[in-house]
Enzyme design. Structure first.
Site, PDB file in Angstrom:
ATOM      1  CB  SER A  31      38.896  32.466  24.919  1.00  0.00           C
ATOM      2  OG  SER A  31      38.656  33.817  25.538  1.00  0.00           O
ATOM      3  CG  HIS A  62      36.864  36.946  22.542  1.00  0.00           C
ATOM      4  ND1 HIS A  62      38.196  36.825  22.995  1.00  0.00           N
ATOM      5  CD2 HIS A  62      36.098  36.633  23.508  1.00  0.00           C
ATOM      6  CE1 HIS A  62      38.145  36.131  24.146  1.00  0.00           C
ATOM      7  NE2 HIS A  62      36.898  36.004  24.525  1.00  0.00           N
ATOM      8  CG  HIS A  84      36.431  39.745  28.071  1.00  0.00           C
ATOM      9  ND1 HIS A  84      36.428  39.689  26.919  1.00  0.00           N
ATOM     10  CD2 HIS A  84      36.206  38.649  28.704  1.00  0.00           C
ATOM     11  CE1 HIS A  84      36.334  38.337  26.578  1.00  0.00           C
ATOM     12  NE2 HIS A  84      36.218  37.754  27.719  1.00  0.00           N
ATOM     13  CE1 TYR A  86      40.436  41.268  28.277  1.00  0.00           C
ATOM     14  CE2 TYR A  86      39.307  39.849  29.919  1.00  0.00           C
ATOM     15  CZ  TYR A  86      39.846  39.986  28.688  1.00  0.00           C
ATOM     16  OH  TYR A  86      39.713  39.087  27.922  1.00  0.00           O
ATOM     17  CD  GLU A  87      37.649  43.443  25.263  1.00  0.00           C
ATOM     18  OE1 GLU A  87      37.619  43.371  24.129  1.00  0.00           O
ATOM     19  OE2 GLU A  87      36.873  42.248  25.468  1.00  0.00           O
ATOM     20  CB  ALA A 114      38.766  29.961  27.992  1.00  0.00           C
ATOM     21  CG  MET A 215      39.725  36.849  33.177  1.00  0.00           C
ATOM     22  SD  MET A 215      41.062  37.490  32.149  1.00  0.00           S
ATOM     23  CE  MET A 215      42.616  36.654  32.707  1.00  0.00           C
ATOM     24  CB  SER A 216      33.777  36.063  30.726  1.00  0.00           C
ATOM     25  OG  SER A 216      33.788  34.578  30.551  1.00  0.00           O
ATOM     26  CG  ASN A 239      44.862  27.943  32.072  1.00  0.00           C
ATOM     27  OD1 ASN A 239      43.781  28.309  31.426  1.00  0.00           O
ATOM     28  ND2 ASN A 239      45.242  28.287  33.281  1.00  0.00           N
ATOM     29  CG  HIS A 253      44.925  35.086  25.085  1.00  0.00           C
ATOM     30  ND1 HIS A 253      43.751  34.717  25.792  1.00  0.00           N
ATOM     31  CD2 HIS A 253      44.485  35.413  23.758  1.00  0.00           C
ATOM     32  CE1 HIS A 253      42.775  34.933  24.640  1.00  0.00           C
ATOM     33  NE2 HIS A 253      43.197  35.345  23.650  1.00  0.00           N
TER      34      HIS A 253
HETATM   35  N1  HPA Z   1      42.755  32.515  34.911  1.00  0.00           N
HETATM   36  C1  HPA Z   1      41.972  33.237  34.568  1.00  0.00           C
HETATM   37  N2  HPA Z   1      41.168  33.153  33.361  1.00  0.00           N
HETATM   38  C2  HPA Z   1      41.271  32.100  32.510  1.00  0.00           C
HETATM   39  C3  HPA Z   1      42.391  31.452  32.734  1.00  0.00           C
HETATM   40  C4  HPA Z   1      43.267  31.279  34.030  1.00  0.00           C
HETATM   41  O1  HPA Z   1      44.023  30.590  34.426  1.00  0.00           O
HETATM   42  N3  HPA Z   1      42.401  30.475  31.724  1.00  0.00           N
HETATM   43  C5  HPA Z   1      41.305  30.926  30.935  1.00  0.00           C
HETATM   44  N4  HPA Z   1      41.043  31.909  31.493  1.00  0.00           N
END
Ligand code: HPA
Length: 280
Positions: A31, A62, A84, A86-87, A114, A215-216, A239, A253
């Site tokens: 991402s 993406h 992903h 989740y999609e 990310a 998440m990947s 983050n 996001h």
């Molecule tokens: N949690 C899960 N996935 C993420 C995060 C997060 O804080 N930041 C970027 N992808």
């Protein structure tokens, strides 16, 4: 669910018959990291929608195409965007491209993503080399290798104790030192998403030894290792995961994409340095 061996072969043949590049290394961009793909020279571009059997990316940030070309003279396949779970994709769909790359002759896969920082020492904008992972969905049965094993790719029970190749991790630190890039190391926790973690979950994941959460990546790593590929994983800490219910900030996001943009030049320099060393 699942693909036949022939489906992977068909996708690989489709690409190989339309490009003269034969890269040994591939890079998957997470991402906000898509701009790295713009550095690829003399590119042959394959939108995922065009490649037989390929699932298409749907998330902002993406775009979804495979780009073959050179980075600083080194032949490379760049996956600009990934899909992903989740999609709504199966884990076989999520990892389809990894086996296609394998059949194209790719031996080394550099996975970027990310991630939220769990480690209290991490700051947004940090880069982290993945030393090991915790595949949370995998622990309860969501593993991309579920189903009949395809022996032509690898064994039924692949070891994961050395999933992230030591020599590649060492190389990343060596290149980072030369380029004066700060590099962290740690354990990446892979979750299903798409909701971000609750503060209680963040504290749990930290207590379990996680340094970053996303998440990947974990599924792609498993399929690559199963197929005998070398894997380097690099997380961009976009983050800091929120660990108190009364905290003002909350994950979103947009901040992930923003932070991705900010680290892209450093990540780009690091990856190019690694590629040059892999193909002197
Ligand atoms: N949690 C899960 N996935 C993420 C995060 C997060 O804080 N930041 C970027 N992808």
């Amino acid at each position: 669910m699942g693909y036949t061996f022939e489906a992977y072969q068909e996708a690989a043949d489709y690409i190989l018959s339309r490009t003269s590049y034969r890269p040994r290394v591939a890079v998957t961009l997470g991402s906000g990291l898509a701009p790295l793909a713009e550095d690829v020279q003399s590119p042959d571009v394959f939108p995922y929608a065009e490649i037989p059997h390929f699932p298409r990316a749907t998330v902002e940030g993406h775009p979804g195409r495979m780009i073959l070309g050179t980075l600083d003279g080194v032949p490379v396949a760049v996956m600009q965007g990934r899909v992903h779970a989740y999609e709504g994709y199966s884990l076989q769909e999520v990892t389809f491209y990894v086996r296609v790359l394998k059949l194209m002759g790719v031996q080394t896969l550099i996975l970027t993503n990310a991630a939220g920082g769990l480690n209290r020492a991490f700051r947004p904008g940090d880069l982290m080399v993945i030393e090991d992972h915790i595949n949370f969905p995998g622990l309860v049965g969501h593993n991309p290798l579920w189903g009949p094993n395809e022996e032509r790719f690898g064994p039924r029970f692949p070891a994961m104790s050395r999933a992230y190749t030591r020599a590649l991790r060492d190389l990343a630190f060596q290149v980072a030192r030369e380029l004066n890039i700060d590099l962290r190391r740690g354990v990446y926790v892979g979750l299903g998403g798409p909701s971000f973690e609750t503060p209680a979950e963040v504290r749990m994941l930290r207590a379990l030894g996680g340094d970053a959460v996303g998440m990947s990546t974990v599924h792609e790593t498993i399929v690559a290792v199963h197929a005998g590929m070398h894997v380097l994983g690099i997380s961009t800490i976009t983050n800091i995961a929120v660990d108190r219910v009364d905290a003002e900030e909350e994950a979103n996001h947009e901040e992930v994409l923003e932070a991705g943009k900010a680290v892209a030049p450093r990540l780009s320099a690091l990856i190019k340095g690694i590629l040059r060393r892999l193909n002197p």
